[in-house]
Design an enzyme around this catalytic site. Structure first.
Site, PDB file in Angstrom:
ATOM      1  N   ARG A 168      -0.863  -6.627  12.598  1.00 51.66           N
ATOM      2  CA  ARG A 168      -1.688  -5.970  13.635  1.00 51.66           C
ATOM      3  C   ARG A 168      -2.147  -6.973  14.685  1.00 51.66           C
ATOM      4  NH1 ARG A 168      -5.426  -1.444  10.677  1.00 51.66           N
ATOM      5  NH2 ARG A 168      -3.715  -0.323   9.657  1.00 51.66           N
TER       6      ARG A 168
ATOM      7  N   GLU B 285      -8.089  -1.480  14.015  1.00 47.14           N
ATOM      8  CA  GLU B 285      -8.815  -2.316  13.054  1.00 47.14           C
ATOM      9  C   GLU B 285      -7.957  -3.529  12.733  1.00 47.14           C
ATOM     10  OE1 GLU B 285     -10.250  -0.578   9.234  1.00 47.14           O
ATOM     11  OE2 GLU B 285      -9.615  -2.489   8.394  1.00 47.14           O
TER      12      GLU B 285
ATOM     13  N   ARG C  32       0.590   1.947  13.187  1.00 42.21           N
ATOM     14  CA  ARG C  32      -0.154   0.765  12.769  1.00 42.21           C
ATOM     15  C   ARG C  32      -0.205   0.545  11.253  1.00 42.21           C
ATOM     16  NH1 ARG C  32      -4.121   4.710  13.676  1.00 42.21           N
ATOM     17  NH2 ARG C  32      -5.677   4.701  12.022  1.00 42.21           N
ATOM     18  N   HIS C  33       0.496   1.390  10.492  1.00 42.94           N
ATOM     19  CA  HIS C  33       0.539   1.223   9.036  1.00 42.94           C
ATOM     20  C   HIS C  33       1.957   0.965   8.550  1.00 42.94           C
ATOM     21  CE1 HIS C  33      -3.314   3.513   9.203  1.00 42.94           C
ATOM     22  NE2 HIS C  33      -3.615   2.722   8.205  1.00 42.94           N
TER      23      HIS C  33
ATOM     24  N   SER D 196     -11.180  -6.474   7.852  1.00 44.90           N
ATOM     25  CA  SER D 196     -12.366  -5.976   7.143  1.00 44.90           C
ATOM     26  C   SER D 196     -12.875  -7.094   6.259  1.00 44.90           C
ATOM     27  CB  SER D 196     -12.012  -4.804   6.228  1.00 44.90           C
ATOM     28  OG  SER D 196     -11.816  -3.635   6.971  1.00 44.90           O
TER      29      SER D 196
ATOM     30  N   GLU E 181       0.600   4.103   0.909  1.00 44.35           N
ATOM     31  CA  GLU E 181       0.023   5.115   1.786  1.00 44.35           C
ATOM     32  C   GLU E 181       1.154   5.934   2.381  1.00 44.35           C
ATOM     33  OE1 GLU E 181      -1.822   2.232   4.237  1.00 44.35           O
ATOM     34  OE2 GLU E 181      -3.686   2.226   3.103  1.00 44.35           O
TER      35      GLU E 181
ATOM     36  N   ARG F 240       0.851  -1.196   0.000  1.00 48.95           N
ATOM     37  CA  ARG F 240       0.000   0.000   0.000  1.00 48.95           C
ATOM     38  C   ARG F 240       0.883   1.242   0.000  1.00 48.95           C
ATOM     39  NH1 ARG F 240      -5.467  -1.802   2.636  1.00 48.95           N
ATOM     40  NH2 ARG F 240      -5.530  -3.815   1.581  1.00 48.95           N
TER      41      ARG F 240
END
Ligand code: ATP
Ligand code: MG
Length: 437
Positions: free
Chosen positions: A411, A360, A229-230, A363, A223, A221
């Site tokens: 996570r 989280e 947490r990423h 999902s 991001e 990703r």
């Protein structure tokens, strides 16, 4: 200094297996050198291997000169093999030690070390990650990865027992799957390609052939955020199953999380002790609250969220205070979920998030299996169906209804180990600033 060869020596025992019962027996142990102490007439060092440690003790009077000179040359973190006799010793850390008759120095560590794997001198995270190979020798780091390994084994065993087949899907892909997250472009001969953000589209197609599939693999990703947490490369446990709905895969997810906690609690007591982490078992069934109920609770608690807005970090923190532990948020506004989400009524998607406190973890949801509906939803999300032509083809031939989820292993490891930064739970983390080691 000339190094020794391993030659025909092999371990007879791991360090942990050296106990009083072996008193008087000759053994060969191998590992890395920890603390070294010299009391003049007597020299000690601690030998560590993955099982534990054992003290090696040589008295100057009784040890031959070659072995003594090797003891003198040793540096912390060197790799050595020791042949010697097991001796009961009340003063030794484990009540037993090995008195060497021969030492082979297999590799000598340079001094000074960039950090102390013994943990006596604390280093900051960046220094540790720069020398990660050495950092991973710390007892805490080993404990984290043993727990991660235990959790993954439990999850894998459970999914296999439920009829899932483990698959590996391509990581070089032509299109995005998660519209929100950015893609890493790569050059693929004379074309542009991307690193895969998730195995989503492939695993959906595979339900048509294999019924139930799972994959443990990297997701990429692009991001830009810098959070605890990423990461830009993470490991996801993805499942997808035919003829099931969001509600069904939530039950699978709940069972799998519960089992991961339970098996870590039962098999990793020593690792949890090293990490000083008290693992609380989540209670089954995990609470399930709808998105509507979540924003109601938040608005009542003074955090204003309009219907249709995503939950901000402060909102997730507040919900964690109100609900705590592991819980599901279900029935999300369709607009907040990816294009492949099965609608539930006009405005909602049959989708869920699994939270652990404010984090989280996963999902998932029911997916669309009709080509027509998928194309409609792609357009609504501003995606061009032409870019998904080869994917859409598989919808034309009777793809079954299906559901699944993506669970972040890194996570989950944070939760199981009490780590506050995801970088602690990944061997060689990739973030905005870090591409090496
Ligand atoms: P977030 O909202 O926390 O950024 P997301 O909703 O974008 O996550 P999903 O696309 O739902 O993530 O991915 C499924 C799971 O994969 C997440 O619940 C999380 O556990 C994990 N995951 C996703 N992105 C990352 C990341 N950048 N770093 C670590 N884990 C991630
Ligand atoms: Mg998500």
């Amino acid at each position: 200094m000339k190094l020794d060869d391993l030659g025909n020596w092999r371990r007879t025992h791991k360090c942990r297996e050296i106990t009083e019962q072996l008193d008087g027996q000759e053994v060969i142990v191998m590992g890395r050198v920890g603390d070294i102490r010299d009391l003049g007439g007597i020299k000690f060092f601690i030998l560590h291997d993955i099982s534990g440690s054992i003290q090696i003790t040589a008295s100057r009077k009784k040890t031959d000169p070659e072995t003594l000179s090797k003891m003198d040359a040793l540096t912390q973190e060197s790799s050595v093999a020791v042949r010697g006799k097991v001796v009961k010793a009340r003063q030794a850390p484990r009540g037993v030690e090995v008195v060497p008759s021969e030492i082979r120095i297999l590799n000598l560590a340079a001094t000074p070390l960039p950090l102390d794997p013994g943990g006596k001198v604390k280093a900051n995270l960046d220094t540790r990650l720069d020398a990660r190979g050495l950092d991973l020798r710390r007892a805490e780091a080993i404990a984290i990865f043993k727990i991660r390994n235990q959790a993954l084994k439990t999850i894998r065993d459970y999914l296999l027992s439920q009829g899932f087949i483990e698959v590996q899907t391509p990581k070089i892909v032509a299109t995005a799957t998660e519209s929100g997250a950015a893609l890493f472009p790569i050059s693929y001969f004379d074309r542009e390609a991307f690193l895969s953000q998730s195995p989503q589209l492939y695993k959906e197609v595979l339900t048509g052939a294999f019924d139930r599939v799972f994959e443990v693999g990297p997701i990429f990703r692009a991001e830009e955020h810098d959070t605890p947490r990423h990461l830009n490369e993470a490991t996801s446990i993805d499942i997808e199953a035919a003829y099931l709905t969001a509600g069904d895969v939530m039950e699978i997810l709940e069972e799998l999380i519960w089992r991961a906690f339970d098996s870590v609690k039962r098999n990793c007591a020593e690792e949890l002790r090293i990490l000083n982490h008290r693992l609380e078992m989540p209670e089954k069934p995990f609470p399930r609250i709808t998105y509507d109920e979540a924003i109601e609770k938040l608005n009542a608690a003074g955090i204003n969220i309009n219907w249709g807005e995503d939950l901000s970090t402060p909102a997730e923190r507040k919900l964690a205070e109100i609900i705590g532990g592991a819980y599901f948020i279900v029935d999300w506004p369709l607009a907040l979920k990816p294009f492949y989400t099965l609608p539930k009524g006009d405005k909602l998607g049959d989708a869920f998030d699994l939270m652990y406190r404010e984090l989280e973890l996963a999902s998932g949801g029911s997916r669309i299996h009709s080509e027509e509906m998928l194309v409609k939803q792609m357009k609504e999300k501003g995606l061009n169906p032409e870019n998904f032509e080869s994917h859409l083809l598989s919808y034309r031939y009777g793809l079954p209804p299906h559901a699944g989820f993506g669970l972040g292993l890194d996570r989950l490891t944070m939760v199981l180990t009490g780590a506050e930064n995801i970088r602690e739970c990944v061997l060689f983390p990739r973030d905005r600033r870090r591409l090496t080691p």
